[in-house]
Design an enzyme around this catalytic site. Structure first.
Site, PDB file in Angstrom:
ATOM      1  N   VAL A  48       4.907 -15.848  69.415  1.00 37.16           N
ATOM      2  CA  VAL A  48       4.930 -14.485  68.862  1.00 37.16           C
ATOM      3  C   VAL A  48       5.102 -14.537  67.346  1.00 37.16           C
ATOM      4  O   VAL A  48       4.448 -13.806  66.603  1.00 37.16           O
ATOM      5  CB  VAL A  48       6.077 -13.671  69.508  1.00 37.16           C
ATOM      6  CG1 VAL A  48       6.295 -12.361  68.778  1.00 37.16           C
ATOM      7  CG2 VAL A  48       5.776 -13.417  70.980  1.00 37.16           C
ATOM      8  N   LYS A  58       5.084 -10.375  57.592  1.00 35.98           N
ATOM      9  CA  LYS A  58       5.374 -10.711  56.193  1.00 35.98           C
ATOM     10  C   LYS A  58       4.124 -10.580  55.334  1.00 35.98           C
ATOM     11  O   LYS A  58       4.194 -10.178  54.177  1.00 35.98           O
ATOM     12  CB  LYS A  58       5.953 -12.132  56.048  1.00 35.98           C
ATOM     13  CG  LYS A  58       7.302 -12.396  56.709  1.00 35.98           C
ATOM     14  CD  LYS A  58       8.380 -11.400  56.551  1.00 35.98           C
ATOM     15  CE  LYS A  58       8.671 -10.401  57.611  1.00 35.98           C
ATOM     16  NZ  LYS A  58       9.117 -10.561  58.897  1.00 35.98           N
ATOM     17  N   ILE A 190      12.672  -4.464  63.063  1.00 37.24           N
ATOM     18  CA  ILE A 190      11.230  -4.250  63.205  1.00 37.24           C
ATOM     19  C   ILE A 190      10.844  -2.862  62.731  1.00 37.24           C
ATOM     20  O   ILE A 190       9.879  -2.685  61.985  1.00 37.24           O
ATOM     21  CB  ILE A 190      10.780  -4.482  64.670  1.00 37.24           C
ATOM     22  CG1 ILE A 190      11.029  -5.935  65.062  1.00 37.24           C
ATOM     23  CG2 ILE A 190       9.325  -4.085  64.880  1.00 37.24           C
ATOM     24  CD1 ILE A 190      10.575  -6.331  66.450  1.00 37.24           C
ATOM     25  N   HIS A 450      19.419 -19.734  34.461  1.00 36.29           N
ATOM     26  CA  HIS A 450      19.430 -18.424  33.790  1.00 36.29           C
ATOM     27  C   HIS A 450      18.060 -18.149  33.219  1.00 36.29           C
ATOM     28  O   HIS A 450      17.448 -19.051  32.656  1.00 36.29           O
ATOM     29  CB  HIS A 450      20.464 -18.428  32.668  1.00 36.29           C
ATOM     30  CG  HIS A 450      20.491 -17.155  31.883  1.00 36.29           C
ATOM     31  ND1 HIS A 450      21.058 -15.994  32.386  1.00 36.29           N
ATOM     32  CD2 HIS A 450      19.997 -16.836  30.656  1.00 36.29           C
ATOM     33  CE1 HIS A 450      20.928 -15.034  31.491  1.00 36.29           C
ATOM     34  NE2 HIS A 450      20.279 -15.516  30.421  1.00 36.29           N
TER      35      HIS A 450
END
Ligand code: NAD
Length: 467
Positions: A48, A58, A190, A450
């Protein structure tokens, strides 16, 4: 890959299901020298997660992010026109992503010389599987050891079936159309991820959540970071509200909603997405022909080595309990494969990260503030808002929060949580810190690059410094 309809007579390790649990276990076991047979109804491994879960969602969330960033960039002096969405190309691109990943797994199946059988397996007894192949063939596979990794499927509302109008996450990821209005039932992972995708693509999205807040179980201060943005993107967020009836009509679905006072009202939506949780696929495995035990929620009971009540059969991933997350399955897969290959291993993580890939993302691992309160565990917290972080502002954002939870006795990190863009990446540092039994001073003494969002972990640790 080998002939997918060929059922071998015997194997050292049979694995049912080729999702993140099954394929990871298969690869590890083969690397450790076992002969492995992997059985799954799909033509390629991935389960799945790859075919209709983590990966396609995504990919679509990336599309949503591009649209949102283009829209918001006018605030910083760059304007784009209204996006033109070629839905067919978006769908094609999403499928290409899936294809590349499942194809890569298929190549690894070949490289490690696994037997991949396209079919469905059930236990005849504790050493034999009955296998039905995709072409209708049947056969018996004798195994020395087996791993069940058959995953989970979406739960639907009672007496409701999916259709082109009433969809579950699999239907939503097919992206057949972008409805004018979409009701998302369930304000969990979801619902919020896919609701965000459809809202970005142009749907009027409403969310109905039965409990009194989105993402139940997640700390409220993290959720409020997300809710502020979702309030602007979604047409409606209805909390403490239930769906009592769904009726399909010619051009939509009539939905009856009931609030906590018991008042009902009816609304019409073009489509309804049901995202109210997932259920383990324990049925039709022939477990009744073994001594394997299933708990009340349908999860297979396992010990720390992922062994079921049958010592030669393991269970991993969604089928073996919460949290139902692919990376938990990976971890369990390695333990089960190593134990099956005769090694010593145990599944005992300090923290399993959870990530909600919305905008902002929310990620956490270890103890949450909510759990600490419920379990009366004394904690000290540092909560760092991101608005003072240079990287955040230079990304055109002001939202975000990093939270550290420590033991007040000894400064040991118990939990880490992040809400903000990229939280899903940042949480990995927190997971490592938990696994290494770090104290907050370790984070403070670590030089963070940084200007980055990762400095928020350092700055939050500074807040705990008493020197
Ligand atoms: P979930 O448990 O996260 O959320 C379901 C939500 O639906 C809950 O908020 C619940 O209160 C609500 N609900 C239940 N019944 C309802 C009803 N009748 N009416 C209205 N609301 C109702 O479940 P999900 O979002 O379906 O996701 C399932 C699983 O998939 C999760 O447990 C998660 O482990 C996994 N998942 C993970 C990710 C990720 O890691 N980013 C993404 C998607 C899914």
């Amino acid at each position: 890959m080998n002939n997918l309809n060929n059922i071998p007579k015997k194997t050292e390790l049979a694995i049912i299901g080729s999702g993140p649990g099954g394929y990871a276990a298969a690869f590890r076991a083969a690397e450790l020298g076992l002969s492995v047979t992997l059985i799954d109804p799909e033509a390629k491994p991935g389960g799945v997660c790859l075919h209709r879960g983590c990966i396609p969602s995504k990919a679509l969330l990336h599309v949503a992010k591009l649209i949102a960033e283009a829209e918001e960039s006018k605030e910083i002096g760059v304007s784009f026109g209204k996006p033109k969405i070629d839905l067919e190309r978006v769908r094609e691109w999403k499928n290409e992503v899936i294809e590349k990943l499942t194809g890569g797994l298929g190549m690894k199946v070949d490289k490690l010389k696994l037997n991949y059988v396209r079919g469905i397996a059930r236990f005849k007894d504790r050493q034999t599987l009955l296998v039905e192949t995709a072409d209708g063939g049947q056969g018996e596979l004798a195994f020395q050891q087996a791993i069940i990794a058959s995953g989970s499927r979406p739960v639907l509302l009672p007496q409701v079936e999916t259709s082109p109008r009433i969809i579950d996450s699999s239907g939503a990821l097919e992206l057949a159309e972008v409805p004018k209005s979409l009701l998302v039932v369930g304000g969990g992972y979801i619902g919020l991820e896919l609701g965000s995708v459809y809202a970005a693509l142009g749907s009027q999205v409403s969310v109905v959540e039965m409990t009194n807040g989105l993402l139940p179980g997640c700390d409220r201060d993290l959720v409020s970071q997300l809710k502020r943005r979702l309030d602007k993107k979604f047409a409606d967020i209805l909390l403490s509200t239930k769906v009592v009836a769904l009726k399909e009509q010619k051009n939509g679905v009539a939905v009856t909603l009931e609030d906590k006072q018991g008042e009902q009202n009816s609304r019409r939506f073009e489509q309804v997405l049901i995202a109210i949780g997932r259920r383990p696929n324990t049925e039709n495995l022939g477990l009744e022909n073994t001594a394997i035990k299933v708990d009340q929620k349908g999860f297979i009971e396992v010990d720390g080595q992922l062994r079921t009540a049958e010592a030669n059969i393991f269970a991993i991933g969604d089928i073996a309990g919460e949290p139902m997350l692919a990376h938990k399955a990976y971890g369990e897969a390695h333990v089960a494969a190593e134990v099956a290959a005769g090694r010593k291993a145990v599944f005992d993580p300090r923290g399993i990260p959870a990530v909600v890939f919305t905008d902002p993302e929310i990620a956490w691992c270890g103890l949450t503030e909510t759990q600490a309160r419920e379990q009366k565990i004394p904690i000290e917290t540092a909560k760092l808002p991101w608005r003072g972080n240079g990287r955040t502002l230079s990304l055109g954002r002001e939202d975000g929060m990093t939270k550290l939870i420590v033991d007040p006795e000894n400064d040991r990190l118990l939990g880490i949580a992040v809400a903000g863009p990229g939280a899903g990446e940042l949480i990995a540092e927190g997971v490592l810190a938990l696994e290494m039994a770090a104290v907050s001073e370790d984070l403070r003494k670590t030089i963070h690059p940084h200007p980055t969002l990762s400095e928020t972990l350092f700055d939050a640790a500074e807040m705990l410094f008493k020197g």
